[in-house]
Design a protein around this motif. Structure first.
Motif, PDB file in Angstrom:
ATOM      1  N   ASP B  64      -2.161  -1.351  -5.360  1.00 32.08           N
ATOM      2  CA  ASP B  64      -2.460  -2.743  -5.037  1.00 32.08           C
ATOM      3  C   ASP B  64      -1.963  -3.113  -3.654  1.00 32.08           C
ATOM      4  O   ASP B  64      -2.745  -3.262  -2.715  1.00 32.08           O
ATOM      5  CB  ASP B  64      -1.831  -3.684  -6.068  1.00 32.08           C
ATOM      6  N   ALA B  65      -0.655  -3.242  -3.547  1.00 28.96           N
ATOM      7  CA  ALA B  65      -0.096  -3.752  -2.296  1.00 28.96           C
ATOM      8  C   ALA B  65      -0.274  -2.812  -1.102  1.00 28.96           C
ATOM      9  O   ALA B  65      -0.855  -3.208  -0.098  1.00 28.96           O
ATOM     10  CB  ALA B  65       1.361  -4.100  -2.505  1.00 28.96           C
ATOM     11  N   PRO B  66       0.202  -1.562  -1.187  1.00 34.34           N
ATOM     12  CA  PRO B  66       0.142  -0.747   0.017  1.00 34.34           C
ATOM     13  C   PRO B  66      -1.266  -0.261   0.304  1.00 34.34           C
ATOM     14  O   PRO B  66      -1.960   0.162  -0.614  1.00 34.34           O
ATOM     15  CB  PRO B  66       1.066   0.421  -0.303  1.00 34.34           C
ATOM     16  N   LEU B  67      -1.661  -0.279   1.545  1.00 43.04           N
ATOM     17  CA  LEU B  67      -2.992   0.172   1.909  1.00 43.04           C
ATOM     18  C   LEU B  67      -2.903   1.328   2.884  1.00 43.04           C
ATOM     19  O   LEU B  67      -1.907   1.524   3.556  1.00 43.04           O
ATOM     20  CB  LEU B  67      -3.807  -0.979   2.503  1.00 43.04           C
ATOM     21  N   ALA B  68      -3.986   2.067   2.941  1.00 42.43           N
ATOM     22  CA  ALA B  68      -3.919   3.382   3.576  1.00 42.43           C
ATOM     23  C   ALA B  68      -3.832   3.368   5.088  1.00 42.43           C
ATOM     24  O   ALA B  68      -2.899   3.879   5.661  1.00 42.43           O
ATOM     25  CB  ALA B  68      -5.134   4.190   3.154  1.00 42.43           C
ATOM     26  N   ASN B  69      -4.803   2.798   5.740  1.00 44.37           N
ATOM     27  CA  ASN B  69      -4.823   2.896   7.200  1.00 44.37           C
ATOM     28  C   ASN B  69      -5.350   1.596   7.780  1.00 44.37           C
ATOM     29  O   ASN B  69      -5.688   0.668   7.058  1.00 44.37           O
ATOM     30  CB  ASN B  69      -5.682   4.080   7.641  1.00 44.37           C
ATOM     31  N   ARG B  73      -6.994  -1.490   5.717  1.00 43.46           N
ATOM     32  CA  ARG B  73      -6.193  -2.694   5.567  1.00 43.46           C
ATOM     33  C   ARG B  73      -6.976  -3.913   6.055  1.00 43.46           C
ATOM     34  O   ARG B  73      -6.996  -4.946   5.436  1.00 43.46           O
ATOM     35  CB  ARG B  73      -4.889  -2.558   6.358  1.00 43.46           C
TER      36      ARG B  73
END
Lengths: 147, 78
Positions: B64-69, B73
């Motif tokens: 959910d919270a953290p996104l890849a690049n 984002r």
């Protein structure tokens, strides 16, 4: 190279930043090649993304984010156990977020030890009497991952 | 599953260089002595299973919270 169909969408992978875990992850012995994705959110969670199975990614944090006292073992000993050089070692802890309390648990028993320069490493196993594979984390920072 | 009967002091040898000797048998259990080549990992079954379960639970963590690049984002943050 490009990796398509990950949980993070299609991503570009720099071949020089590939992480190779000698024996894979424990329980995932064929998963040996990964890349570390670092989202720039406040949670501090990074994801160890498999290069072999796009749908597979493991959330990790650097050991220093858990507590400065972890792990108690000398870095040299950890590097030796992982079969890597002693210089520039990164220690990652696999975490999991679960629906029930405790929501965030860390696998302090089996950290992933990686040589930063080469990306070679292994998931090693520490003293079973000292560490658990699912230690509850109470930090509000880590809790954000599930929010 | 392969089953082999061994007496104390006898061993089995595997093609990858692993040698396991029955070091002793008591009421509490069997003691095994092992020769393990470099690079191979030996774990008690229950320790292996607890770590494998923790790894599997980690892989099932909702994203959910953290996104890849950067691009992901930008497109996902609304």
């Amino acid at each position: 190279m490009q990796l398509t169909g990950t949980r993070f969408g299609d991503i570009d992978v720099d071949a020089e930043r590939v992480i190779v875990l000698r024996s894979g992850l424990i329980g995932f012995p064929t998963e040996t090649r990964f890349v570390l994705l670092r989202p720039s959110t406040k949670t501090g969670i990074a994801w160890l993304q498999s290069l072999q199975t796009p749908a597979l990614a493991f959330p990790v944090v650097e050991s220093s984010q858990i507590t400065p006292r972890y792990p108690g073992e000398a870095e040299d000993a950890l590097a030796e156990q992982a079969g890597i050089c002693r210089e520039g070692v990164a220690i990652f802890v696999v975490i999991a977020v679960r629906p029930k309390s405790p929501r965030v648990v860390a696998n302090l028993l089996a950290p992933i030890v990686v040589e930063r320069a080469s990306g070679r490493g292994a998931q090693i196993v520490l003293d079973v009497k000292k560490y658990s594979a699912s230690t509850p984390l109470v930090s509000a920072t880590f809790a954000q991952v599930a929010a | 599953m392969l089953i082999i009967q061994r007496r104390v002091g006898e061993r089995i040898v595997m093609s990858n260089g692993v040698e396991i000797t029955v070091a002793g048998v008591t009421k509490r259990g069997v003691r095994l002595a092992m020769k393990i080549p470099d690079g191979l990992v030996v774990l008690r079954g229950e320790v292996h299973d607890s770590i494998a379960a923790a790894n599997a639970a980690a892989a099932a963590t909702p994203f959910d919270a953290p996104l890849a690049n950067e691009s992901a984002r930008t497109s996902r943050r609304t």
